[in-house]
Design a protein around this motif. Structure first.
Motif, short mmCIF file in Angstrom:
data_model
loop_
_atom_site.label_atom_id
_atom_site.label_comp_id
_atom_site.label_asym_id
_atom_site.label_seq_id
_atom_site.Cartn_x
_atom_site.Cartn_y
_atom_site.Cartn_z
N HIS A 17 0.95 -1.39 -0.04
CA HIS A 17 -0.07 0.03 -0.03
C HIS A 17 0.91 1.20 -0.12
N GLY A 18 0.83 2.07 -1.15
CA GLY A 18 1.71 3.11 -1.10
C GLY A 18 1.26 4.51 -0.36
N LYS A 19 2.02 5.42 -0.04
CA LYS A 19 1.53 6.40 0.38
C LYS A 19 0.41 7.19 -0.32
N GLN A 20 0.60 6.91 -1.68
CA GLN A 20 -0.62 7.69 -2.55
C GLN A 20 -1.85 7.22 -2.10
N GLY A 21 -1.98 6.06 -1.62
CA GLY A 21 -3.30 5.62 -1.22
C GLY A 21 -3.81 4.58 -2.25
N LEU A 22 -2.81 4.00 -2.97
CA LEU A 22 -3.11 2.91 -3.82
C LEU A 22 -2.34 1.60 -3.50
N ASP A 23 -2.63 0.43 -4.08
CA ASP A 23 -2.03 -0.76 -3.99
C ASP A 23 -1.41 -1.20 -5.11
N LEU A 43 0.13 -1.29 -11.33
CA LEU A 43 -0.90 -0.58 -10.69
C LEU A 43 -2.03 -0.86 -11.23
N THR A 44 -3.19 -1.25 -10.53
CA THR A 44 -4.55 -1.31 -10.91
C THR A 44 -5.48 -0.30 -9.94
N ILE A 45 -6.13 0.27 -10.69
CA ILE A 45 -6.93 1.40 -9.80
C ILE A 45 -8.27 0.78 -10.04
N PRO A 46 -9.12 0.44 -9.01
CA PRO A 46 -10.48 0.17 -9.05
C PRO A 46 -11.63 1.06 -9.73
N PRO A 47 -12.56 0.84 -10.00
CA PRO A 47 -13.54 1.85 -10.46
C PRO A 47 -13.71 2.91 -9.35
N GLY A 48 -13.54 4.17 -10.00
CA GLY A 48 -13.96 5.56 -9.01
C GLY A 48 -12.93 5.81 -8.12
N ILE A 49 -11.95 5.23 -8.08
CA ILE A 49 -10.93 5.51 -7.02
C ILE A 49 -9.85 6.45 -7.48
N ALA A 51 -5.89 8.47 -6.43
CA ALA A 51 -4.58 8.50 -5.47
C ALA A 51 -4.67 9.79 -4.63
N LYS A 52 -3.84 9.98 -3.64
CA LYS A 52 -3.66 11.19 -3.19
C LYS A 52 -2.72 12.15 -4.12
N ALA A 53 -2.82 13.49 -3.99
CA ALA A 53 -2.01 14.23 -4.71
C ALA A 53 -0.55 14.32 -4.26
N HIS A 54 0.33 13.98 -5.10
CA HIS A 54 1.79 13.93 -4.65
C HIS A 54 2.57 14.12 -5.95
N LEU A 55 3.93 14.26 -5.51
CA LEU A 55 4.96 14.05 -6.42
C LEU A 55 6.13 13.43 -6.17
N LEU A 99 -2.34 13.91 -9.70
CA LEU A 99 -3.30 13.22 -8.79
C LEU A 99 -4.15 12.30 -9.98
N PRO A 100 -3.80 11.11 -10.12
CA PRO A 100 -4.31 10.08 -11.04
C PRO A 100 -5.41 9.38 -10.37
N TYR A 101 -6.38 9.14 -11.13
CA TYR A 101 -7.55 8.62 -10.75
C TYR A 101 -8.43 7.60 -11.89
N ASN A 102 -9.23 7.11 -11.49
CA ASN A 102 -10.08 6.13 -12.47
C ASN A 102 -11.47 6.66 -12.74
N PRO A 103 -11.70 7.15 -13.68
CA PRO A 103 -13.03 8.03 -14.08
C PRO A 103 -14.25 6.93 -14.10
N SER A 104 -13.81 5.54 -14.55
CA SER A 104 -14.88 4.69 -14.64
C SER A 104 -15.67 4.19 -13.33
N GLU A 105 -16.88 4.06 -13.38
CA GLU A 105 -17.40 3.61 -12.14
C GLU A 105 -17.87 2.03 -12.40
N THR A 106 -17.35 1.57 -13.46
CA THR A 106 -17.65 0.03 -13.38
C THR A 106 -16.37 -0.73 -13.99
N GLU A 107 -15.41 -0.05 -14.36
CA GLU A 107 -14.01 -0.83 -15.07
C GLU A 107 -12.67 -0.54 -14.07
N SER A 108 -11.98 -1.55 -13.92
CA SER A 108 -10.70 -1.12 -13.56
C SER A 108 -9.71 -0.61 -14.52
#
Length: 141
Positions: A17-23, A43-49, A51-55, A99-108
């Motif tokens: 689990h990274g500091k960014q909030g993702l696995d 990195l697999t981002i689940p639907p609607g999830i 990361a935290k803003a970072h650099l 700040l990356p994110y997954n915009p889909s509500e159904t697909e990783s």
């Protein structure tokens, strides 16, 4: 022969689990193979999830979108936005807030990520003040 002087095969079965909030799926890093100049993981981002803003202060990042669609706010104040599709490559320069994110509500979505920092998490600098500013502006993520 020590582990520094030979090839190493990693069959990624562990995550962290990274500091960014993702696995992340553990792969190539200082921690796993004593890498000296690169870190690479899946990195697999689940639907609607998101990361935290970072650099990553002094390290570049290269990303290849293996599957799905991802999006990212980036820039000094997270004022810029882009979307990535399967097959896209992305370069993030050292010191670039994002700040990356997954915009889909159904697909990783799944990406292969490589950084010039061999450590899995040392160069991650969280930016909660940028995240708060983005929320104030009513930006979706």
């Amino acid at each position: 022969m020590d582990k520094k002087s030979t090839c190493r095969l990693i069959r990624s079965s562990r995550t962290y689990h990274g500091k960014q909030g993702l696995d992340y799926a553990e792969a190539i890093s200082k921690e796993s193979v004593d890498a000296q100049g690169i870190c690479m993981h899946l990195l697999t981002i689940p639907p609607g999830i998101r990361a935290k803003a970072h650099l990553h202060q002094d390290h570049e990042t290269a990303i290849y979108m293996l599957q799905g669609k991802s999006a990212m706010w980036y820039g000094e104040q997270l004022e810029l936005h882009m979307e990535l599709d399967t097959g896209d490559f992305l370069y993030i320069p050292a010191g670039m807030p994002h700040l990356p994110y997954n915009p889909s509500e159904t697909e990783s979505c799944t990406a292969l990520i490589a950084r010039t920092d061999p450590n899995e998490q040392e160069s991650v600098l969280l930016l909660p003040e940028l995240e708060a500013a983005l929320q104030k502006k009513g930006k979706d993520y």
